[in-house]
Design an enzyme around this catalytic site. Structure first.
Site, PDB file in Angstrom:
ATOM      1  N   GLU A 188      22.965  30.316  39.132  1.00 24.99           N
ATOM      2  CA  GLU A 188      23.013  31.448  40.061  1.00 24.99           C
ATOM      3  C   GLU A 188      21.666  32.176  40.165  1.00 24.99           C
ATOM      4  O   GLU A 188      21.617  33.330  40.569  1.00 24.99           O
ATOM      5  CB  GLU A 188      24.090  32.436  39.605  1.00 24.99           C
ATOM      6  CG  GLU A 188      25.416  31.818  39.249  1.00 24.99           C
ATOM      7  CD  GLU A 188      26.056  31.044  40.398  1.00 24.99           C
ATOM      8  OE1 GLU A 188      25.676  31.268  41.563  1.00 24.99           O
ATOM      9  OE2 GLU A 188      26.914  30.201  40.134  1.00 24.99           O
ATOM     10  N   PHE A 226      34.633  35.346  37.299  1.00 22.31           N
ATOM     11  CA  PHE A 226      35.290  35.234  38.602  1.00 22.31           C
ATOM     12  C   PHE A 226      34.445  34.389  39.543  1.00 22.31           C
ATOM     13  O   PHE A 226      33.259  34.648  39.747  1.00 22.31           O
ATOM     14  CB  PHE A 226      35.501  36.617  39.218  1.00 22.31           C
ATOM     15  CG  PHE A 226      36.093  36.579  40.605  1.00 22.31           C
ATOM     16  CD1 PHE A 226      37.354  36.048  40.813  1.00 22.31           C
ATOM     17  CD2 PHE A 226      35.385  37.062  41.702  1.00 22.31           C
ATOM     18  CE1 PHE A 226      37.909  36.001  42.091  1.00 22.31           C
ATOM     19  CE2 PHE A 226      35.929  37.028  42.982  1.00 22.31           C
ATOM     20  CZ  PHE A 226      37.196  36.498  43.171  1.00 22.31           C
ATOM     21  N   GLY A 227      35.073  33.382  40.135  1.00 22.10           N
ATOM     22  CA  GLY A 227      34.407  32.526  41.102  1.00 22.10           C
ATOM     23  C   GLY A 227      34.989  32.736  42.492  1.00 22.10           C
ATOM     24  O   GLY A 227      36.210  32.679  42.680  1.00 22.10           O
ATOM     25  N   TYR A 228      34.137  32.963  43.477  1.00 22.11           N
ATOM     26  CA  TYR A 228      34.590  33.191  44.852  1.00 22.11           C
ATOM     27  C   TYR A 228      33.958  32.221  45.838  1.00 22.11           C
ATOM     28  O   TYR A 228      34.234  32.266  47.040  1.00 22.11           O
ATOM     29  CB  TYR A 228      34.280  34.625  45.288  1.00 22.11           C
ATOM     30  CG  TYR A 228      32.805  34.988  45.225  1.00 22.11           C
ATOM     31  CD1 TYR A 228      31.967  34.792  46.316  1.00 22.11           C
ATOM     32  CD2 TYR A 228      32.246  35.506  44.066  1.00 22.11           C
ATOM     33  CE1 TYR A 228      30.619  35.115  46.257  1.00 22.11           C
ATOM     34  CE2 TYR A 228      30.904  35.839  43.996  1.00 22.11           C
ATOM     35  CZ  TYR A 228      30.098  35.643  45.099  1.00 22.11           C
ATOM     36  OH  TYR A 228      28.758  35.954  45.023  1.00 22.11           O
ATOM     37  N   GLY A 229      33.090  31.338  45.351  1.00 15.23           N
ATOM     38  CA  GLY A 229      32.427  30.344  46.185  1.00 15.23           C
ATOM     39  C   GLY A 229      32.619  28.970  45.574  1.00 15.23           C
ATOM     40  O   GLY A 229      33.740  28.522  45.343  1.00 15.23           O
ATOM     41  N   SER A 230      31.526  28.296  45.261  1.00 15.15           N
ATOM     42  CA  SER A 230      31.616  26.927  44.744  1.00 15.15           C
ATOM     43  C   SER A 230      32.305  26.850  43.387  1.00 15.15           C
ATOM     44  O   SER A 230      32.849  25.807  43.031  1.00 15.15           O
ATOM     45  CB  SER A 230      30.220  26.310  44.644  1.00 15.15           C
ATOM     46  OG  SER A 230      29.411  27.017  43.713  1.00 15.15           O
TER      47      SER A 230
END
Length: 240
Positions: free
Chosen positions: A105, A15-19
């Site tokens: 990350e 899951f990606g919520y930023g870049s």
């Protein structure tokens, strides 16, 4: 805590919520827009390796557990849902992608798992609902977590920050654009307010006392060479 067996059955989802929303990981074969519950997205994480430097850290997003966030003082309300994108990584590429993500990350983020809800039914009927996703989160106990920030001061800080991956404002502006492109309901008031504040400051700082355009002062980057690397080698901040 990381589960080394996660993805062993061709079920590795990220899951990606930023870049990661606009700068996806390598080798994904499915991208599904949707949301998670129980978290709040905030620009409360320090970035010393991508949108800032150790001498002049930038700011990037992290997720805060909603129960913890409700104990904090925050000027911004939060939507019930946190929108983003989930990526499926084929089993033969899982080890490579996990190594890539661990590097990307590394600055204060740790692995968590969360249910992800697609915004619409994927064309592939084998895709589960909800989807168990791996997600990188800068937890409150990590040294890069700042906690609540004054929005105006935060916007000004984002405008002056820059790192090896580029200007901090680019990260903010692209995040808002990417979120608005996911769904009619996928906007984030925290992100949009920071964008509005940055645009207002930009308009003021580009005019000097004589009304002429002047350059915005940047942070001292300590002689760091600014560059971007290739797409499969890129080490971008998170979330993202």
């Amino acid at each position: 805590m990381a589960d080394d067996n996660f993805g062993a059955n061709d079920d590795f989802w990220l899951f990606g919520y930023g870049s990661l929303i606009w700068k996806p990981p390598p080798h994904y074969d499915l991208r599904v827009p949707g949301y998670i519950e129980g978290y709040v997205r905030r620009f409360w994480q320090v970035s010393e390796d991508h949108r800032g430097t150790p001498e002049a850290p930038g700011r990037v997003v992290t997720l805060i557990d909603r129960a913890h966030w409700e104990t904090l003082v925050d000027e911004h309300p939060s939507p019930h849902l946190t929108w983003g994108a989930a990526y499926h990584i084929p089993q033969q590429h899982v080890a490579e992608v996990r190594n890539y993500l661990d590097i990307r990350e590394i600055n204060g983020y740790s692995i968590q798992y969360t249910p992800f809800h697609p915004s619409h039914s994927p064309a592939d009927p084998s895709v589960p609902k909800p989807i168990k996703c791996l997600v990188y989160i800068g937890l409150p106990e990590n040294p890069q977590f700042l906690g609540p920030q004054d929005p105006q001061e935060l916007a000004a800080h984002i405008l002056k920050s820059r790192g090896p991956s580029g200007e901090n404002r680019e990260y903010l502006f692209m995040l808002e654009e990417a979120l608005l492109g996911l769904s009619p309901e996928s906007g984030d008031g925290h992100i949009s307010d920071l964008v509005s504040r940055c645009r207002e400051i930009e308009g003021k700082e580009y005019k000097g006392d004589d009304g002429k355009r002047v350059e915005i002062k940047r942070a001292d980057f300590g002689g760091v060479e600014l560059h971007k690397v290739g797409s499969t080698e890129e080490q971008e901040e998170v979330e993202k």
